[in-house]
Design a protein around this motif. Structure first.
Motif, PDB file in Angstrom:
ATOM      1  N   PRO A  21       0.801  -1.234   0.000  1.00 26.90           N
ATOM      2  CA  PRO A  21       0.000   0.000   0.000  1.00 26.90           C
ATOM      3  C   PRO A  21       0.826   1.272   0.000  1.00 26.90           C
ATOM      4  O   PRO A  21       0.461   2.247  -0.660  1.00 26.90           O
ATOM      5  N   GLU A  22       1.947   1.277   0.711  1.00 27.10           N
ATOM      6  CA  GLU A  22       2.731   2.505   0.767  1.00 27.10           C
ATOM      7  C   GLU A  22       3.272   2.890  -0.614  1.00 27.10           C
ATOM      8  O   GLU A  22       3.454   4.084  -0.902  1.00 27.10           O
ATOM      9  N   GLN A  23       3.468   1.912  -1.495  1.00 28.89           N
ATOM     10  CA  GLN A  23       3.970   2.220  -2.832  1.00 28.89           C
ATOM     11  C   GLN A  23       2.880   2.811  -3.708  1.00 28.89           C
ATOM     12  O   GLN A  23       3.046   3.888  -4.283  1.00 28.89           O
ATOM     13  N   TRP A  24       1.733   2.088  -3.826  1.00 27.22           N
ATOM     14  CA  TRP A  24       0.708   2.597  -4.737  1.00 27.22           C
ATOM     15  C   TRP A  24       0.038   3.854  -4.190  1.00 27.22           C
ATOM     16  O   TRP A  24      -0.396   4.720  -4.968  1.00 27.22           O
ATOM     17  N   MET A  25      -0.023   3.989  -2.864  1.00 33.13           N
ATOM     18  CA  MET A  25      -0.605   5.216  -2.310  1.00 33.13           C
ATOM     19  C   MET A  25       0.288   6.430  -2.587  1.00 33.13           C
ATOM     20  O   MET A  25      -0.216   7.537  -2.818  1.00 33.13           O
ATOM     21  N   ALA A  26       1.598   6.223  -2.584  1.00 32.93           N
ATOM     22  CA  ALA A  26       2.511   7.322  -2.919  1.00 32.93           C
ATOM     23  C   ALA A  26       2.346   7.727  -4.377  1.00 32.93           C
ATOM     24  O   ALA A  26       2.360   8.921  -4.716  1.00 32.93           O
ATOM     25  N   THR A  27       2.181   6.737  -5.249  1.00 29.46           N
ATOM     26  CA  THR A  27       1.952   7.050  -6.655  1.00 29.46           C
ATOM     27  C   THR A  27       0.612   7.749  -6.832  1.00 29.46           C
ATOM     28  O   THR A  27       0.491   8.724  -7.589  1.00 29.46           O
ATOM     29  N   THR A  33      -0.566  16.418  -8.579  1.00 28.37           N
ATOM     30  CA  THR A  33       0.530  17.336  -8.874  1.00 28.37           C
ATOM     31  C   THR A  33       1.253  17.047 -10.182  1.00 28.37           C
ATOM     32  O   THR A  33       2.090  17.845 -10.610  1.00 28.37           O
ATOM     33  N   GLU A  34       0.951  15.907 -10.828  1.00 27.13           N
ATOM     34  CA  GLU A  34       1.660  15.531 -12.038  1.00 27.13           C
ATOM     35  C   GLU A  34       0.674  15.047 -13.108  1.00 27.13           C
ATOM     36  O   GLU A  34      -0.390  14.527 -12.797  1.00 27.13           O
ATOM     37  N   GLY A  35       1.072  15.180 -14.349  1.00 29.15           N
ATOM     38  CA  GLY A  35       0.382  14.522 -15.447  1.00 29.15           C
ATOM     39  C   GLY A  35      -1.048  14.956 -15.644  1.00 29.15           C
ATOM     40  O   GLY A  35      -1.428  16.116 -15.437  1.00 29.15           O
ATOM     41  N   PHE A  36      -1.880  13.970 -16.047  1.00 27.50           N
ATOM     42  CA  PHE A  36      -3.264  14.253 -16.432  1.00 27.50           C
ATOM     43  C   PHE A  36      -4.050  14.934 -15.317  1.00 27.50           C
ATOM     44  O   PHE A  36      -4.809  15.878 -15.563  1.00 27.50           O
ATOM     45  N   GLY A  37      -3.923  14.438 -14.096  1.00 23.23           N
ATOM     46  CA  GLY A  37      -4.693  14.995 -12.989  1.00 23.23           C
ATOM     47  C   GLY A  37      -4.380  16.454 -12.756  1.00 23.23           C
ATOM     48  O   GLY A  37      -5.289  17.286 -12.607  1.00 23.23           O
ATOM     49  N   ALA A  38      -3.087  16.781 -12.722  1.00 23.02           N
ATOM     50  CA  ALA A  38      -2.689  18.171 -12.516  1.00 23.02           C
ATOM     51  C   ALA A  38      -3.177  19.061 -13.656  1.00 23.02           C
ATOM     52  O   ALA A  38      -3.582  20.212 -13.435  1.00 23.02           O
ATOM     53  N   GLN A  39      -3.162  18.539 -14.887  1.00 21.81           N
ATOM     54  CA  GLN A  39      -3.633  19.324 -16.029  1.00 21.81           C
ATOM     55  C   GLN A  39      -5.117  19.641 -15.907  1.00 21.81           C
ATOM     56  O   GLN A  39      -5.555  20.765 -16.187  1.00 21.81           O
ATOM     57  N   LEU A  40      -5.914  18.657 -15.495  1.00 23.78           N
ATOM     58  CA  LEU A  40      -7.347  18.915 -15.338  1.00 23.78           C
ATOM     59  C   LEU A  40      -7.611  19.894 -14.196  1.00 23.78           C
ATOM     60  O   LEU A  40      -8.465  20.781 -14.309  1.00 23.78           O
ATOM     61  N   LEU A  41      -6.894  19.747 -13.098  1.00 24.42           N
ATOM     62  CA  LEU A  41      -7.073  20.665 -11.975  1.00 24.42           C
ATOM     63  C   LEU A  41      -6.762  22.100 -12.392  1.00 24.42           C
ATOM     64  O   LEU A  41      -7.407  23.047 -11.931  1.00 24.42           O
ATOM     65  N   ALA A  42      -5.790  22.270 -13.269  1.00 19.98           N
ATOM     66  CA  ALA A  42      -5.402  23.612 -13.707  1.00 19.98           C
ATOM     67  C   ALA A  42      -6.489  24.300 -14.515  1.00 19.98           C
ATOM     68  O   ALA A  42      -6.475  25.527 -14.658  1.00 19.98           O
ATOM     69  N   TRP A  88      -9.731   8.577 -11.536  1.00 21.55           N
ATOM     70  CA  TRP A  88      -8.277   8.516 -11.491  1.00 21.55           C
ATOM     71  C   TRP A  88      -7.731   8.451 -10.068  1.00 21.55           C
ATOM     72  O   TRP A  88      -6.524   8.364  -9.879  1.00 21.55           O
ATOM     73  N   GLY A  89      -8.613   8.511  -9.077  1.00 20.24           N
ATOM     74  CA  GLY A  89      -8.168   8.355  -7.704  1.00 20.24           C
ATOM     75  C   GLY A  89      -7.676   9.618  -7.040  1.00 20.24           C
ATOM     76  O   GLY A  89      -6.987   9.547  -6.007  1.00 20.24           O
ATOM     77  N   LEU A  90      -8.021  10.784  -7.583  1.00 15.80           N
ATOM     78  CA  LEU A  90      -7.594  12.030  -6.953  1.00 15.80           C
ATOM     79  C   LEU A  90      -8.121  12.111  -5.524  1.00 15.80           C
ATOM     80  O   LEU A  90      -9.293  11.827  -5.259  1.00 15.80           O
TER      81      LEU A  90
END
Length: 318
Positions: A21-27, A33-42, A88-90
């Protein structure tokens, strides 16, 4: 899928690689803050909306070329963007204050109704039910609405307001997804759980693919593979829902899913990938998957996850 966007990568780590869990939760935390999610938030407006509208962009011309049936639904407005970010799990904390801003500023294009009260369309209300539960809005009124609008055959149809009394595959699947998310987030109720199970039975009786009256394929879309799924029912979209429902409820997968699972399996290429067959047309902020005819990381993830669950359900994590 090592080079995948965080929105996809964390799900691969959790559901296919079975990373700790600590690995996938960090991702997953990187989605904000990165990639598709950050672009949509912007692209979020100061009033909490996207593209200035609840379900349609503020500049959408309901009489113009974009409104033509073959032009497709615009996917840039608030509801569709929230659906995507949630899928996407935001972390909802990244949208702190959005529920309140939408309550104050966003109204449905239908009758100017308040955003978190929903409107008359089953799919729109299902999306809003899930998004409200995610963001902490009070959407209990929408949950009760689904109990009142379940049709005698067990499903739902967005065209009920036009007099339809027969359920729709698309409307029923979207409603089920909303009810399951709401139940998972809030605990739901016995009445909502029973309504969800009845709606599942509507699709299972038809093996997710066929009309009950003639046994014919319900439509070509049922066997098409396209990501993003949007509101369209397909074998992959629906079986992925039943995977989630089964992991939530427990027990063995329903054997009536065998036909759609075989559709999914037969579409897998020798290299283990699935092709993007089409894109659902309509305005987007940016593309998140490959053009038609190319191997899709997203479809390959969903296809692999579904088959792993079906073939070895006991080994799958929730």
């Amino acid at each position: 899928m090592r080079n995948s966007d965080p929105a996809l990568r964390w799900q691969v780590e959790r559901d296919l690689a079975h990373a700790p869990p600590e690995q996938w939760m960090a991702t997953r935390a990187r989605v904000a803050t990165e990639g598709f999610g950050a672009q949509l938030l912007a692209h979020q407006d100061a009033d909490g909306q996207w593209a200035g509208g609840a379900y349609f962009p503020a500049d959408f011309d309901f009489q113009g070329p974009e409104a033509a049936e073959d032009a497709g639904q615009p996917w840039t407005a608030t509801t569709w963007t929230l659906n995507t970010l949630r899928d996407w799990g935001l972390d909802a904390a990244a949208l702190d204050g959005t529920a309140e801003r939408l309550a104050a500023n966003s109204r449905w294009e239908y009758d100017n109704l308040p955003y978190w009260d929903g409107e008359v369309d089953c799919c729109i209300n299902a999306f809003t039910l899930a998004n409200g539960a995610w963001l902490g809005a009070d959407v209990s009124g929408i949950a009760a609405w689904f109990l009142e609008h379940q049709l005698p055959d067990g499903g739902w149809n967005c065209e009920w307001v036009e007099g339809s009394t027969r359920s729709s595959f698309h409307s029923t699947l979207n409603t089920l997804k909303g009810l399951l998310y709401y139940e998972s987030a809030t605990g739901g109720s016995d009445e909502l759980r029973a309504a969800r199970h009845t709606g599942e039975e509507y699709l299972l009786e038809r093996r997710l693919l066929y009309t009950k009256s003639t046994g014919e394929l319900v439509g070509p879309w049922a066997t098409h593979f396209a990501y993003p799924f949007r509101f369209i029912h397909s074998a992959l979209h629906a079986v992925d829902y039943f995977r989630s429902s089964n992991l939530h409820d427990g027990g063995a997968p329903d054997p009536r899913l065998a036909d759609p699972v075989e559709v999914i399996r037969s579409a897998r290429r020798p290299d283990g990938t699935w092709l993007q067959e089409r894109r659902h047309p309509g305005r987007v902020w940016f593309e998140v998957d490959v053009p038609p005819g190319e191997p899709s990381k997203w479809l390959t993830f969903y296809g692999t996850r579904v088959l792993a669950w079906w073939d070895q359900p006991a080994q799958m994590s929730a």
